[in-house]
Design an enzyme around this catalytic site. Structure first.
Site, short mmCIF file in Angstrom:
data_model
loop_
_atom_site.label_atom_id
_atom_site.label_comp_id
_atom_site.label_asym_id
_atom_site.label_seq_id
_atom_site.Cartn_x
_atom_site.Cartn_y
_atom_site.Cartn_z
N THR A 176 0.83 -1.20 0.00
CA THR A 176 0.00 0.00 0.00
C THR A 176 0.86 1.26 0.00
O THR A 176 0.58 2.22 -0.72
CB THR A 176 -0.98 -0.04 1.19
OG1 THR A 176 -1.73 -1.24 1.08
CG2 THR A 176 -1.92 1.13 1.17
N SER A 225 -3.17 -2.78 8.06
CA SER A 225 -3.35 -3.81 7.05
C SER A 225 -4.60 -3.56 6.21
O SER A 225 -5.68 -3.35 6.74
CB SER A 225 -3.44 -5.17 7.74
OG SER A 225 -3.57 -6.17 6.78
P1 ATP Z 1 -1.29 -5.48 3.88
O1 ATP Z 1 -1.35 -6.60 2.92
O2 ATP Z 1 -1.44 -5.94 5.29
O3 ATP Z 1 -2.18 -4.35 3.55
P2 ATP Z 1 0.92 -3.95 2.84
O4 ATP Z 1 1.82 -4.77 1.98
O5 ATP Z 1 -0.02 -3.06 2.15
O6 ATP Z 1 0.23 -4.93 3.86
P3 ATP Z 1 1.89 -1.51 4.00
O7 ATP Z 1 0.70 -1.14 4.78
O8 ATP Z 1 2.15 -0.82 2.72
O9 ATP Z 1 1.88 -3.09 3.80
O10 ATP Z 1 3.21 -1.36 4.88
C1 ATP Z 1 3.26 -1.74 6.24
C2 ATP Z 1 4.04 -0.74 7.04
O11 ATP Z 1 5.41 -0.79 6.67
C3 ATP Z 1 3.63 0.72 6.80
O12 ATP Z 1 2.60 1.08 7.65
C4 ATP Z 1 4.91 1.46 7.10
O13 ATP Z 1 5.07 1.61 8.49
C5 ATP Z 1 5.99 0.50 6.64
N1 ATP Z 1 6.42 0.79 5.25
C6 ATP Z 1 6.09 0.14 4.14
N2 ATP Z 1 6.69 0.65 3.05
C7 ATP Z 1 7.41 1.68 3.48
C8 ATP Z 1 8.28 2.64 2.85
N3 ATP Z 1 8.50 2.63 1.54
N4 ATP Z 1 8.88 3.55 3.64
C9 ATP Z 1 8.68 3.55 4.97
N5 ATP Z 1 7.90 2.69 5.62
C10 ATP Z 1 7.26 1.76 4.90
MG MG Z 2 -2.02 -2.80 2.29
#
Ligand code: ATP
Ligand code: MG
Length: 746
Positions: A176, A225
């Site tokens: 995300t 998430s």
């Molecule tokens: P889900 O399938 O559970 O939705 P996701 O793959 O979408 O997971 P994200 O919500 O994008 O995961 O990322 C989880 C956390 O990791 C974010 O809330 C943030 O704290 C950290 N994070 C992810 N990507 C980055 C980034 N590029 N820079 C800094 N922090 C990040």
């Molecule tokens: Mg996500």
């Protein structure tokens, strides 16, 4: 799955031609770290004696070790296909070296691997960085999400072809966040100069916090998430400006509305609302979140890093930006509050058999509050929960239900209301942002759940893994295409080695008739069918299947051999979870609401439709997926694979085994295996000469062009089967090790 098993083709390919000598630096398998490095000090027949860097001396079969490149640059290599040794430990080591230096992006050809840094790395996302990537040739700058977005945009503009960017990875891997960066960059490229009012791109960007408030929650794996899949299609006009967008969502996790376990939370919006300014709290009759059953089943109420009060205001502000009116916002949160009150309506046994009464005054208070907020009749709401109408040959009769069924009915109503509300929000966002139906320039961004395999896997995991099988097939086909294009570009001959096609798993799940979904739908049509009889049917039907099996000690579980490994599914709740009928009583009740917003969520005919088609979640999902695949196949795809380096959700650790498993699930290892089957090592002429000129200094004296010089060195070494392209040398598996071994001997 054992990594060595997976890599057997690869290993044997390499082993066949591998030349390991005393003094060779190598990788060997390790139970804890997956791979550790060491140096060979003696060869005895088929075995190598190795001093490993963990201080141990071991004897291993040569076929179990991989050569190690001792000349990896300080920051690793930014494109894995340029690794001298393209194999599992090489890939892993390269990623680890880079991650330790906060270099989170690495290419594997055109695929971008993004490792979650778990910390803000401002230099990666500041406006200056966007400027830098704008229009830059792909591969010239460091690997970056912006580079992928830039290529997509240029291709779309130059070739008039739609593009898509598929972001995948497990929960918490950063999909995300990556998607938001992509969207920000596309808005930067395709934004209009601000002339007051809202711009389309602002609306597109602000749709994210709205969707996150209602569709994201804290889970064990990720504090934010996404509990739904999302495909955002950004439309551009002929001049490359954003002219509209369409958001499609997939499979919102409904069960979370009524059931959560510590330390998880329900959807963010519930907590945001409970922290709203006091006039809103009063109007919605709210109280501390811990007083609501739907929230207090978990001990986690508050998140350290988030102020629910601030987020409430931020969500409202984002809703303003996307064009959701004050009245609609009011109604939205009224419905959210009503769901919380619904959860507190509890029942006890009534006087008659199989009947229920409200438990106490508290339950009555929440019943009244829910009815008021939903603007429906309080008595009717009570009846809708504790009574049931049954069609009999003598006409409709009304019966009562026991407290257990009343609770199930209440939870069913809450889930139905919430999912209708979520769908409404998505439709509203689409209507508000507006669609440019004339646009044929699109960039789609897919943020969807990765492959899942837990201790207990249910219906949701089957749907999710089905999605991933579909995407994997699409991915493999494209990786092949890209490989072939590289060979064509370099004008080398190449006949292809076959690759693992997962059509059989897709057939097993989606074939009609006879696939698992079809059999599940059939089972759902028969009231008498249970998960046991459903499972028996599956066992019978797929008795001879190689990819389906019955676990020995179970009568209701089944195992599927997915591309990313085996998953055993427990069929216990499959039937309930697949059924999606709106209960007639609930539909009638809410359709009669005095609030047009609420009655709009339950239009008449809804129940007719769903009953008539015996609507099933799995089949609807299958259709949605088909549509998605059709959209994707009409676009030029780009892939971003997000990786979660550890489960502590903190920056420093890089867990080898964990990362490997994800590389495997995301198809990156398969993509690499595909390259290995052809020519795993590609070196541009100057790099090749730099490394191997020492093998034939006399050839260099001849002053031929680089290509001829490379050819002469290879001929002198007596290698066969390699190819020389326009700019690169293509080596077969094992040939790089052979040349390196010769180098050590010089
Ligand atoms: P889900 O399938 O559970 O939705 P996701 O793959 O979408 O997971 P994200 O919500 O994008 O995961 O990322 C989880 C956390 O990791 C974010 O809330 C943030 O704290 C950290 N994070 C992810 N990507 C980055 C980034 N590029 N820079 C800094 N922090 C990040
Ligand atoms: Mg996500």
């Amino acid at each position: 799955m054992d990594s060595l098993v997976y890599f057997s083709t690869w290993t044997s390919l390499q082993a066949a031609a591998l030349r390991i000598v005393a003094g060779s630096h190598i990788w060997l398998e390790d139970k804890h770290l997956a791979w550790i490095d060491g140096e060979v000090f003696r060869i005895e027949g088929q075995n190598a004696h190795v001093h490993a860097t963990n201080g141990k001396t071991v004897i291993v079969s040569i076929s179990d070790i991989h050569p190690k490149d001792t000349e990896v640059p300080f920051n690793g290599i930014d494109d894995m296909t340029r690794l001298s040794y393209l194999h599992e430990p090489g890939v892993l080591n390269n990623l680890a070296i880079r991650y330790a230096k906060n270099i989170i992006y690495t290419y594997t050809g055109n695929i971008l691997i993004a490792i979650n840094p778990f910390q803000r790395l401002p230099h990666l996302s500041e406006p200056h960085t966007m400027e830098k990537y704008k229009g830059a040739t792909f591969g010239e700058l460091d690997p970056h999400v912006f580079a992928i977005a830039d290529v997509s945009y240029r291709q779309m503009m130059n070739e008039g072809k739609s593009n898509s960017i598929l972001v995948s990875g497990e929960s918490g891997a950063g999909k995300t966040e990556t998607t938001k960066m992509l969207m920000r960059y596309l808005a930067f490229l395709g934004g209009r100069s601000r002339t007051g009012g809202r711009t389309v791109e602002q609306q597109v960007l602000e749709s994210n916090p709205v969707l996150e408030a209602f569709g994201n929650a804290k889970t064990v794996r990720n504090n934010n998430s996404s509990r739904f899949g999302k495909f955002v299609e950004i439309q551009f006009d002929n001049s490359g400006k954003i002219s509209g967008a369409a958001i499609r969502t997939y499979l919102l996790e409904r069960s979370r509305v009524c059931q959560i376990n510590s330390p998880e939370r329900n959807y963010h919006c519930f907590y945001f609302l409970c922290a709203a300014p006091s006039e809103d709290i009063k109007r919605y009759k709210l109280a501390d979140p811990s007083s609501f059953h739907y929230l207090n089943q978990s001990t986690c109420i508050k998140l350290d890093e988030i102020s629910d009060a601030k987020e409430y205001l931020a969500t409202r502000s984002a809703m303003n930006t996307v064009g959701i009116s004050e009245e609609e916002q009011e109604a939205t949160f009224r419905v959210v509050a009503a769901v919380l009150h619904l959860g507190n309506i509890s029942f006890v046994k009534g006087r008659e058999v199989d009947s229920s009464l409200l438990k106490d005054e508290k339950a009555r208070f929440h019943l009244k509050a829910a009815a008021e907020l939903l603007m429906c009749d309080c008595g009717n709401l009570e009846n809708a929960l504790i009574k049931r109408k049954i069609n009999t040959p003598e006409g409709v009769i009304t019966t009562t239900v026991d407290p257990n069924s009343a609770t199930v009915s209440r939870d069913g109503l809450a889930k139905q209301i919430y999912s209708q509300l979520f769908d409404w929000l998505v439709n509203r966002l689409n209507a508000s942002i507006g669609q440019d139906t004339s646009s044929d320039r699109l960039i789609g961004v897919l943020d969807i759940y990765g492959f899942e395999s837990f201790k207990t896997n249910s219906f949701e995991q089957l749907c999710i893994n089905f999605t991933n099988e579909k995407l994997q097939q699409h991915f493999n086909q494209n990786v092949f295409k890209m490989e072939q294009e590289e060979y064509n570009r370099e004008q080398i001959d190449w006949s292809y080695i076959e690759f693992v096609d997962n059509q059989d798993v897709l057939d097993l799940i989606e074939k009609k008739p006879g696939g698992i979904i079809a059999l599940l739908d059939e089972a759902c049509m028969f009231p008498k069918c249970t998960h046991e009889s459903f499972s028996q049917k599956l066992y019978e039907k797929f008795r001879n299947s190689k990819i389906f099996s019955k676990p020995k000690l179970s009568r209701t579980a089944f195992t599927i051999q997915h591309y990313a490994g085996e998953v055993t599914y427990q069929s216990d709740h499959f039937l309930d979870k697949n059924r999606d009928y709106v209960v007639v009583e609930h539909q009638e009740l809410l359709n009669a609401s005095k609030c047009s917003f609420v009655s709009g969520l339950f239009p008449s005919g809804l129940e007719e439709n769903t009953k008539a088609s015996k609507s099933s979640i799995a089949t609807r999902f299958k259709w949605q997926l088909q549509e998605l695949m059709e959209t994707l196949s009409s676009t030029e795809p780009h892939y971003i694979r997000c990786i979660k380096p550890n489960n502590t959700l903190k920056p420093p650790t890089f867990e080898n085994t964990n990362v490997l498993q994800q590389l495997r699930c995301s198809g990156v290892l398969e993509a690499i295996r595909i390259s290995c089957a052809g020519y795993p090592t590609r070196k541009i002429f100057p790099d090749f000469l730099c490394r191997f000129r020492i093998l034939a200094p006399e050839v260099l004296m001849e002053r031929n062009n680089e290509k001829v010089t490379c050819q002469k060195i290879l001929d002198k070494m007596g290698l066969q089967g390699y190819q020389i392209g326009r700019t690169k040398v293509f080596l077969r598996a094992g040939q790089m090790a052979e040349l390196d071994a010769r180098r050590t001997e010089v």
